[in-house]
Design a protein around this motif. Structure first.
Motif, PDB file in Angstrom:
ATOM      1  N   ASP A 298       0.799  -1.239   0.000  1.00  0.00           N
ATOM      2  CA  ASP A 298       0.000   0.000   0.000  1.00  0.00           C
ATOM      3  C   ASP A 298       0.829   1.285   0.000  1.00  0.00           C
ATOM      4  O   ASP A 298       0.292   2.351   0.312  1.00  0.00           O
ATOM      5  CB  ASP A 298      -0.942   0.090   1.218  1.00  0.00           C
TER       6      ASP A 298
ATOM      7  N   GLY B 227      -6.710   0.891   1.455  1.00  0.00           N
ATOM      8  CA  GLY B 227      -5.424   1.004   0.754  1.00  0.00           C
ATOM      9  C   GLY B 227      -5.285   2.256  -0.078  1.00  0.00           C
ATOM     10  O   GLY B 227      -5.406   3.375   0.422  1.00  0.00           O
TER      11      GLY B 227
ATOM     12  N   TYR C  23      -5.146  -4.242   9.998  1.00  0.00           N
ATOM     13  CA  TYR C  23      -4.427  -3.778   8.807  1.00  0.00           C
ATOM     14  C   TYR C  23      -3.008  -4.319   8.743  1.00  0.00           C
ATOM     15  O   TYR C  23      -2.173  -3.993   9.579  1.00  0.00           O
ATOM     16  CB  TYR C  23      -4.416  -2.243   8.821  1.00  0.00           C
TER      17      TYR C  23
ATOM     18  N   GLN D  88      -0.976  -4.435   5.607  1.00  0.00           N
ATOM     19  CA  GLN D  88      -0.104  -3.846   4.576  1.00  0.00           C
ATOM     20  C   GLN D  88       0.830  -2.775   5.129  1.00  0.00           C
ATOM     21  O   GLN D  88       2.023  -2.817   4.905  1.00  0.00           O
ATOM     22  CB  GLN D  88      -0.945  -3.263   3.433  1.00  0.00           C
TER      23      GLN D  88
END
Ligand SMILES: Nc1nc2c(ncn2[C@@H]2O[C@H](COP(=O)(O)OP(=O)(O)OP(=O)(O)O)[C@@H](O)[C@H]2O)c(=O)[nH]1
Ligand SMILES: [Mg+2]
Length: 296
Positions: free
Chosen positions: A41, A223, A250, A252
Motif C-alpha cells: 500500500d 489502501g 491492517y 499492509q
C-alpha cells in the motif's frame, strides 16, 4: 499490524546488506523493493521517492553496511513524517471555547465511531464535549450518533433529515456557546468526489462554522483509495490532520506513510478497534520501530 511492509523492509535489508558493493545487482534489488513497497500500500510516487533517496545515499557512499542502511531508512521515514508537522487536539483545545472540529470522509470509513471515541477521550481529559449530527443525508445517521450519545452519556445536537447541515452546525455552535461546552465534534455525511452537490454542501458548512480543524477520517483497509481520498479532500476542502481507522486489522502498512507524503498533513490518531477506548495517538517512533528492525 503493519506486517506486510515490515516484511518488505526486512527482506530488502537482508539482501541489500551483502550487495552494497555490487551495483548492478543492487539496482535490481531496489526495483524489487519498490514493488514490494507498492504491494504494501505504499503509493507509487512515495515508493519512488524512498528508492531514489536510498540510491542517492548509496551512491554518495553513505551506506556501506547493514547498520547504516537501517539507520538511513529510519531517518528517511521519520523525516517524511516530520515534514507534515504535528497536531495535538487535546493540547490545542485548551486555547478555544468552544473548540470546533469538523470530520470529513467517505461513507463507512468510521467517522461517527471515531467522533464518539474522541468525545470520550476529551471528556476523560476534563473537557465538556458536544457531538453534532450534521449528517442529514443518509438515513439512520442521526440515530447512529444519538445511540453513541446514549451509550457514552455525551450530549448530541440533532438536526432534521434533509435540513441544511450548515444551518444545523450554526445552531449547534450557538447552543454550545450558551451552555459552556468546550469542544464541538461535527459529524458530516460521507462524500464521494463525484458528488459535487455534497462537496459544495460541505464547503458551505466549513464557511459557516469556521472550524479550528478539519479532520479527515480514512479506512486503512481501503489502501490506495484512502490515499486518493486524502488528496481529494485536501484539495477541495482542506485537511489539517488525518485519523486512520481499522488499523487493528491492517497488515499492509503503507497507508499512513503514503498519505503524509501525498498531502504533507499529519496522521494524528489511529483507530484500533470498535470500543470507545480503541483510539490511540499516532506515534512516528512506534510506527518506524514496528516496520523496521529494532536492533541498532
Ligand atoms: N475494527 C475496527 N472497526 C472500526 C474502527 N473504526 C470504525 N469501525 C467500524 O466501522 C464501521 C463503520 O463505522 P461508522 O462510524 O459508522 O462509519 P461512518 O464513516 O460514520 O459511516 P457513514 O456514516 O455511513 O458514512 C462500524 O462497524 C465501526 O464499528 C476501527 O478502528 N477498527
Ligand atoms: Mg456516520
Amino acid at each position: 499490524m503493519f506486517n506486510k511492509i515490515k516484511k518488505a523492509f526486512s527482506k530488502f535489508i537482508e539482501k541489500a546488506s551483502s550487495l552494497l558493493g555490487a551495483r548492478e545487482k543492487l539496482d535490481d534489488l531496489l526495483e524489487d523493493f519498490k514493488f514490494s513497497l507498492i504491494e504494501s500500500d505504499v503509493a507509487f510516487e512515495c515508493a519512488e521517492y524512498i528508492i531514489d533517496s536510498l540510491r542517492e545515499e548509496i551512491e554518495k557512499g553513505n551506506i556501506r553496511n547493514k547498520e547504516q542502511l537501517v539507520r538511513k531508512l529510519k531517518e528517511l521515514i521519520i523525516s517524511m513524517f516530520n515534514e507534515a508537522g504535528s497536531l495535538d487536539l487535546f493540547d490545542e483545545a485548551k486555547n478555544y471555547k468552544p473548540y470546533k472540529l469538523v470530520f470529513l470522509g467517505v461513507n463507512g470509513v468510521g467517522k461517527t465511531t471515531t467522533i464518539a471515541k474522541l468525545a470520550v477521550a476529551f471528556r476523560d481529559r476534563g473537557f465538556k464535549p458536544l457531538m453534532v449530527a450534521a449528517d442529514t443525508f443518509r438515513a439512520g445517521a442521526q440515530e447512529q450518533l444519538k445511540l453513541h450519545g446514549q451509550r457514552t452519556g455525551i450530549p448530541v445536537f440533532m438536526g432534521k433529515y434533509g435540513a441544511d447541515p450548515a444551518a444545523i452546525t450554526f445552531d449547534a455552535i450557538r447552543y454550545a456557546e450558551n451552555r459552556g461546552y468546550d469542544v464541538i465534534l461535527i459529524d458530516t455525511a460521507g462524500r464521494m468526489h463525484t458528488d459535487i452537490d455534497l462537496v459544495n454542501e460541505l464547503k458551505k458548512l466549513v464557511r459557516v462554522s469556521k472550524p479550528h480543524r478539519k479532520i479527515l477520517v480514512v479506512d486503512a483497509l481501503t489502501g490506495n483509495d484512502a490515499i486518493e481520498q486524502a488528496k481529494f479532500f485536501d484539495e477541495y476542502i482542506g485537511v489539517d490532520g488525518v485519523i486512520v481507522t481499522k488499523v487493528d486489522a491492517y497488515e499492509q502498512g503503507g497507508v499512513p506513510l503514503s498519505i503524509v507524503y501525498a498531502i504533507k498533513k499529519p496522521i494524528i490518531m489511529i483507530g484500533v478497534g470498535q470500543e470507545y477506548k480503541d483510539l490511540k495517538p499516532f506515534s512516528i517512533d512506534e510506527f518506524v520501530n514496528k516496520i523496521l528492525p529494532n536492533i541498532y
